[in-house]
Design a protein around this motif. Sequence first.
Motif, PDB file in Angstrom:
ATOM      1  N   VAL A 120       0.836  -1.204   0.000  1.00 38.19           N
ATOM      2  CA  VAL A 120       0.000   0.000   0.000  1.00 38.19           C
ATOM      3  C   VAL A 120       0.871   1.255   0.000  1.00 38.19           C
ATOM      4  N   SER A 121       1.934   1.244   0.803  1.00 37.09           N
ATOM      5  CA  SER A 121       2.825   2.397   0.885  1.00 37.09           C
ATOM      6  C   SER A 121       3.542   2.646  -0.441  1.00 37.09           C
ATOM      7  N   THR A 122       3.997   1.576  -1.071  1.00 38.03           N
ATOM      8  CA  THR A 122       4.694   1.718  -2.356  1.00 38.03           C
ATOM      9  C   THR A 122       3.764   2.256  -3.432  1.00 38.03           C
ATOM     10  N   MET A 123       2.530   1.759  -3.475  1.00 37.59           N
ATOM     11  CA  MET A 123       1.566   2.264  -4.456  1.00 37.59           C
ATOM     12  C   MET A 123       1.254   3.734  -4.202  1.00 37.59           C
ATOM     13  N   ASP A 124       1.226   4.128  -2.947  1.00 33.45           N
ATOM     14  CA  ASP A 124       0.989   5.535  -2.620  1.00 33.45           C
ATOM     15  C   ASP A 124       2.086   6.413  -3.199  1.00 33.45           C
ATOM     16  N   VAL A 125       3.341   5.956  -3.100  1.00 32.83           N
ATOM     17  CA  VAL A 125       4.463   6.712  -3.668  1.00 32.83           C
ATOM     18  C   VAL A 125       4.336   6.795  -5.190  1.00 32.83           C
ATOM     19  N   LEU A 126       3.984   5.679  -5.820  1.00 26.00           N
ATOM     20  CA  LEU A 126       3.889   5.657  -7.279  1.00 26.00           C
ATOM     21  C   LEU A 126       2.804   6.592  -7.806  1.00 26.00           C
ATOM     22  N   ARG A 127       1.690   6.719  -7.065  1.00 24.88           N
ATOM     23  CA  ARG A 127       0.562   7.538  -7.533  1.00 24.88           C
ATOM     24  C   ARG A 127       0.638   8.988  -7.052  1.00 24.88           C
ATOM     25  N   SER A 128       1.531   9.293  -6.147  1.00 22.77           N
ATOM     26  CA  SER A 128       1.631  10.646  -5.596  1.00 22.77           C
ATOM     27  C   SER A 128       2.480  11.536  -6.491  1.00 22.77           C
ATOM     28  N   PRO A 129       2.392  12.866  -6.343  1.00 22.99           N
ATOM     29  CA  PRO A 129       3.252  13.782  -7.107  1.00 22.99           C
ATOM     30  C   PRO A 129       4.719  13.404  -6.950  1.00 22.99           C
ATOM     31  N   GLY A 130       5.428  13.374  -8.089  1.00 26.15           N
ATOM     32  CA  GLY A 130       6.821  12.967  -8.068  1.00 26.15           C
ATOM     33  C   GLY A 130       7.008  11.479  -8.252  1.00 26.15           C
ATOM     34  N   GLY A 131       5.898  10.735  -8.344  1.00 30.72           N
ATOM     35  CA  GLY A 131       5.978   9.290  -8.542  1.00 30.72           C
ATOM     36  C   GLY A 131       6.105   8.937 -10.012  1.00 30.72           C
ATOM     37  N   CYS A 132       5.447   7.863 -10.418  1.00 32.45           N
ATOM     38  CA  CYS A 132       5.565   7.367 -11.793  1.00 32.45           C
ATOM     39  C   CYS A 132       4.514   8.037 -12.691  1.00 32.45           C
ATOM     40  N   PRO A 133       4.933   8.694 -13.782  1.00 33.71           N
ATOM     41  CA  PRO A 133       3.959   9.347 -14.673  1.00 33.71           C
ATOM     42  C   PRO A 133       2.940   8.376 -15.256  1.00 33.71           C
ATOM     43  N   TRP A 134       3.385   7.170 -15.617  1.00 35.23           N
ATOM     44  CA  TRP A 134       2.459   6.193 -16.208  1.00 35.23           C
ATOM     45  C   TRP A 134       1.405   5.780 -15.190  1.00 35.23           C
ATOM     46  N   LEU A 175      -1.291  -6.511  -7.057  1.00 30.04           N
ATOM     47  CA  LEU A 175      -1.010  -5.143  -7.488  1.00 30.04           C
ATOM     48  C   LEU A 175      -2.247  -4.505  -8.111  1.00 30.04           C
ATOM     49  N   GLN A 176      -2.976  -5.276  -8.912  1.00 27.86           N
ATOM     50  CA  GLN A 176      -4.165  -4.726  -9.560  1.00 27.86           C
ATOM     51  C   GLN A 176      -5.209  -4.301  -8.532  1.00 27.86           C
ATOM     52  N   VAL A 177      -5.389  -5.093  -7.489  1.00 25.55           N
ATOM     53  CA  VAL A 177      -6.362  -4.757  -6.438  1.00 25.55           C
ATOM     54  C   VAL A 177      -5.953  -3.471  -5.725  1.00 25.55           C
ATOM     55  N   VAL A 178      -4.683  -3.396  -5.346  1.00 29.09           N
ATOM     56  CA  VAL A 178      -4.195  -2.218  -4.623  1.00 29.09           C
ATOM     57  C   VAL A 178      -4.227  -0.983  -5.523  1.00 29.09           C
ATOM     58  N   PHE A 179      -3.902  -1.171  -6.797  1.00 27.72           N
ATOM     59  CA  PHE A 179      -3.898  -0.066  -7.757  1.00 27.72           C
ATOM     60  C   PHE A 179      -5.303   0.528  -7.896  1.00 27.72           C
ATOM     61  N   HIS A 180      -6.303  -0.327  -8.107  1.00 32.44           N
ATOM     62  CA  HIS A 180      -7.680   0.154  -8.256  1.00 32.44           C
ATOM     63  C   HIS A 180      -8.154   0.858  -6.983  1.00 32.44           C
ATOM     64  N   ALA A 181      -7.814   0.304  -5.826  1.00 31.15           N
ATOM     65  CA  ALA A 181      -8.234   0.919  -4.564  1.00 31.15           C
ATOM     66  C   ALA A 181      -7.570   2.279  -4.379  1.00 31.15           C
ATOM     67  N   ARG A 182      -6.304   2.383  -4.762  1.00 34.51           N
ATOM     68  CA  ARG A 182      -5.585   3.665  -4.623  1.00 34.51           C
ATOM     69  C   ARG A 182      -6.184   4.726  -5.542  1.00 34.51           C
ATOM     70  N   MET A 183      -6.583   4.335  -6.747  1.00 38.29           N
ATOM     71  CA  MET A 183      -7.210   5.290  -7.658  1.00 38.29           C
ATOM     72  C   MET A 183      -8.557   5.761  -7.116  1.00 38.29           C
ATOM     73  N   ALA A 184      -9.296   4.860  -6.495  1.00 42.97           N
ATOM     74  CA  ALA A 184     -10.597   5.227  -5.929  1.00 42.97           C
ATOM     75  C   ALA A 184     -10.444   6.218  -4.781  1.00 42.97           C
ATOM     76  N   GLU A 185      -9.292   6.248  -4.167  1.00 38.31           N
ATOM     77  CA  GLU A 185      -9.029   7.127  -3.029  1.00 38.31           C
ATOM     78  C   GLU A 185      -8.617   8.527  -3.469  1.00 38.31           C
ATOM     79  N   ASP A 186      -8.226   8.669  -4.726  1.00 46.01           N
ATOM     80  CA  ASP A 186      -7.542   9.895  -5.156  1.00 46.01           C
ATOM     81  C   ASP A 186      -8.391  11.159  -5.132  1.00 46.01           C
ATOM     82  N   ASP A 187      -9.684  11.047  -5.403  1.00 44.88           N
ATOM     83  CA  ASP A 187     -10.523  12.239  -5.501  1.00 44.88           C
ATOM     84  C   ASP A 187     -11.237  12.501  -4.174  1.00 44.88           C
ATOM     85  N   PRO A 188     -10.768  13.475  -3.379  1.00 46.09           N
ATOM     86  CA  PRO A 188     -11.367  13.711  -2.053  1.00 46.09           C
ATOM     87  C   PRO A 188     -12.777  14.277  -2.132  1.00 46.09           C
ATOM     88  N   ASP A 189     -13.181  14.796  -3.315  1.00 44.68           N
ATOM     89  CA  ASP A 189     -14.516  15.379  -3.460  1.00 44.68           C
ATOM     90  C   ASP A 189     -15.541  14.382  -3.979  1.00 44.68           C
TER      91      ASP A 189
END
Length: 324
Positions: A120-134, A175-189
Amino acid sequence: MAPRIVLLVTSPRLPAGLLSADAWDALRSAKAVFTGADSAQASAIRRSGVNVTVLPADTATEVLLSTADGATTVWLAAPDGDPALTRRLGFRLAKEPRLADIELLHGSWDPPGGRLLDVVSTMDVLRSPGGCPWDAEQDHESLLPYLVEETYEVIDAVHSGDKSHLREELGDLLLQVVFHARMAEDDPDDETRFTIDDVSGDLVAKLIRRHPHVFSDAKVDSADQSLDNWEAIKAEEKPHRESSMDGVAMAQPALPLAAKLQSRASRAGVTASPEATDADLALGAEMFALVAKARESGVDPELALRKYALAYAEAVRENEKTTS
């Protein structure tokens, strides 16, 4: 009497300060407690009234080995165990074993599943600013091909019998499960947003609810009865469903889809025979009947066809060798 050096190793995946009784006894009875760098663990120990001193790496070995005879010193190790320090201590003590007695003490251990926190922590880094563009550009729709592909690679790994391959492919599927969950978390609104904790909490609640014979006082006599209970509880949870066909993943491949639809209809006590109005439907009806025949024989039609297809591929390879 040689001084005693206690190398205290703790899990970074548990809250700081959550240590065993032996660890606290060693800390409170030690003449001094040292560490290589300030950390949450060191701060928690200080708050308990035990002083923790930070030692530079180039002086730590000599300070630990200069402790007065018979005294105990604790070294609070970093999450990696401070391998450089332990190598230096081991080298010195190999030459002069009477300098000190060393004891390794585990103050806490990783809980089962603790490494999932790292995922979970690694996926957070990848999806956060400064992480992986892809990774940052992906959405639920764009990841679907990878989810399907990884699922089939897990199936291949199971059939191969190679446990190390299965271990790797399960990681890719996770990874796919964690990735989808992390994307669902991204929009606070987004009012429908959720986190990996929500996914995990829902799953645990479902497993407990649908296993009353394990977590409550219900009784079952067989795996079949357990499955019947699961389906009955599931039906109670989803009273809005108007048909036994509701909830079936219609996007799955046709063969397992046919088997699932037949299973659902059978449990509901319903039969149907759509009219074959063209050649495609007529051929589909024949294949649908073969799926029913497989189910009646206790054979998974998807696995049966796959097994034959793999045997066919191997036979083609053998024939190619003899004709080349």
